[in-house]
Design a protein around this motif. Structure first.
Motif, PDB file in Angstrom:
ATOM      1  N   ALA A 114       0.835  -1.204   0.000  1.00 50.87           N
ATOM      2  CA  ALA A 114       0.000   0.000   0.000  1.00 50.87           C
ATOM      3  C   ALA A 114       0.868   1.252   0.000  1.00 50.87           C
ATOM      4  N   LEU A 115       1.907   1.260   0.830  1.00 52.79           N
ATOM      5  CA  LEU A 115       2.815   2.404   0.886  1.00 52.79           C
ATOM      6  C   LEU A 115       3.586   2.564  -0.422  1.00 52.79           C
ATOM      7  N   GLN A 150      -4.794   3.212   9.635  1.00 52.71           N
ATOM      8  CA  GLN A 150      -5.722   2.148  10.026  1.00 52.71           C
ATOM      9  C   GLN A 150      -5.715   1.056   8.972  1.00 52.71           C
ATOM     10  N   GLU A 151      -6.057  -0.146   9.404  1.00 48.54           N
ATOM     11  CA  GLU A 151      -6.246  -1.269   8.479  1.00 48.54           C
ATOM     12  C   GLU A 151      -7.521  -1.995   8.866  1.00 48.54           C
ATOM     13  N   GLY A 190     -11.527  -8.697   1.245  1.00 49.63           N
ATOM     14  CA  GLY A 190     -10.154  -8.264   1.034  1.00 49.63           C
ATOM     15  C   GLY A 190      -9.597  -7.546   2.239  1.00 49.63           C
ATOM     16  N   HIS A 191      -8.854  -6.487   1.999  1.00 54.95           N
ATOM     17  CA  HIS A 191      -8.184  -5.752   3.059  1.00 54.95           C
ATOM     18  C   HIS A 191      -8.107  -4.292   2.640  1.00 54.95           C
ATOM     19  N   VAL A 192      -8.318  -3.376   3.580  1.00 55.35           N
ATOM     20  CA  VAL A 192      -8.287  -1.949   3.297  1.00 55.35           C
ATOM     21  C   VAL A 192      -7.214  -1.308   4.167  1.00 55.35           C
ATOM     22  N   VAL A 193      -6.363  -0.481   3.557  1.00 57.11           N
ATOM     23  CA  VAL A 193      -5.318   0.240   4.281  1.00 57.11           C
ATOM     24  C   VAL A 193      -5.593   1.740   4.118  1.00 57.11           C
ATOM     25  N   LYS A 221      -7.201  -0.372  -1.391  1.00 53.67           N
ATOM     26  CA  LYS A 221      -8.026  -1.553  -1.148  1.00 53.67           C
ATOM     27  C   LYS A 221      -7.474  -2.745  -1.925  1.00 53.67           C
ATOM     28  N   PHE A 222      -7.332  -3.868  -1.229  1.00 52.75           N
ATOM     29  CA  PHE A 222      -6.898  -5.118  -1.841  1.00 52.75           C
ATOM     30  C   PHE A 222      -8.102  -6.056  -1.865  1.00 52.75           C
TER      31      PHE A 222
END
Length: 75
Positions: free
Chosen positions: A10-11, A26-27, A33-36, A48-49
Protein backbone atom coordinates in the motif's frame (compact mmCIF):
# COMPACT_ATOMS: atom_id res chain seq x y z
CA UNK A 1 -0.47 -1.06 15.25
CA UNK A 2 0.80 -4.46 14.19
CA UNK A 3 2.40 -4.59 10.74
CA UNK A 4 0.52 -6.65 8.17
CA UNK A 5 1.60 -7.93 4.77
CA UNK A 6 -0.59 -5.23 3.17
CA UNK A 7 1.19 -2.16 4.55
CA UNK A 8 4.33 -2.36 2.38
CA UNK A 9 2.48 -2.74 -0.96
CA UNK A 10 0.00 0.00 0.00
CA UNK A 11 2.81 2.40 0.89
CA UNK A 12 4.74 1.52 -2.28
CA UNK A 13 1.67 2.07 -4.46
CA UNK A 14 0.95 5.42 -2.80
CA UNK A 15 4.58 6.54 -3.17
CA UNK A 16 4.51 5.55 -6.84
CA UNK A 17 1.44 7.81 -7.22
CA UNK A 18 3.50 10.72 -5.87
CA UNK A 19 2.23 10.87 -2.29
CA UNK A 20 4.80 12.01 0.28
CA UNK A 21 5.20 11.72 4.06
CA UNK A 22 3.06 8.60 4.15
CA UNK A 23 1.75 7.04 7.32
CA UNK A 24 -0.62 4.09 7.82
CA UNK A 25 -3.48 5.22 10.06
CA UNK A 26 -5.72 2.15 10.03
CA UNK A 27 -6.25 -1.27 8.48
CA UNK A 28 -9.47 -3.19 8.11
CA UNK A 29 -9.49 -6.86 7.12
CA UNK A 30 -12.76 -8.00 5.57
CA UNK A 31 -14.36 -10.99 3.93
CA UNK A 32 -13.71 -9.52 0.48
CA UNK A 33 -10.15 -8.26 1.03
CA UNK A 34 -8.18 -5.75 3.06
CA UNK A 35 -8.29 -1.95 3.30
CA UNK A 36 -5.32 0.24 4.28
CA UNK A 37 -5.96 3.87 5.24
CA UNK A 38 -3.08 6.30 4.63
CA UNK A 39 -2.32 9.85 5.67
CA UNK A 40 -0.06 11.85 3.36
CA UNK A 41 0.98 15.45 2.94
CA UNK A 42 -1.64 15.70 0.17
CA UNK A 43 -4.51 14.34 2.32
CA UNK A 44 -6.08 11.03 3.34
CA UNK A 45 -6.18 8.03 1.00
CA UNK A 46 -7.40 4.44 0.92
CA UNK A 47 -5.76 1.45 -0.77
CA UNK A 48 -8.03 -1.55 -1.15
CA UNK A 49 -6.90 -5.12 -1.84
CA UNK A 50 -9.47 -7.60 -3.13
CA UNK A 51 -9.56 -11.40 -2.98
CA UNK A 52 -12.02 -11.67 -5.88
CA UNK A 53 -11.08 -11.01 -9.50
CA UNK A 54 -13.21 -8.19 -10.90
CA UNK A 55 -14.60 -7.04 -7.55
CA UNK A 56 -12.75 -3.72 -7.48
CA UNK A 57 -13.81 -2.94 -11.04
CA UNK A 58 -17.48 -3.46 -10.15
CA UNK A 59 -17.09 -1.26 -7.04
CA UNK A 60 -15.50 1.52 -9.11
CA UNK A 61 -18.40 1.37 -11.59
CA UNK A 62 -20.88 1.60 -8.69
CA UNK A 63 -19.02 4.55 -7.15
CA UNK A 64 -19.00 6.37 -10.49
CA UNK A 65 -22.76 5.81 -10.85
CA UNK A 66 -23.30 7.47 -7.48
CA UNK A 67 -20.86 10.31 -8.09
CA UNK A 68 -23.62 12.79 -8.93
CA UNK A 69 -25.44 11.99 -5.69
CA UNK A 70 -22.51 12.45 -3.28
CA UNK A 71 -22.81 15.06 -0.57
CA UNK A 72 -19.74 16.95 0.58
CA UNK A 73 -19.29 18.75 3.86
CA UNK A 74 -17.96 22.28 3.78
CA UNK A 75 -16.13 23.91 6.63
Amino acid sequence: METSVYQAPALAFAAQAGLVNLQVTQEIPSFYGHVVFLQAEQGEFVVKFSRQAGRLASEIVALNRGRGFCLTASA
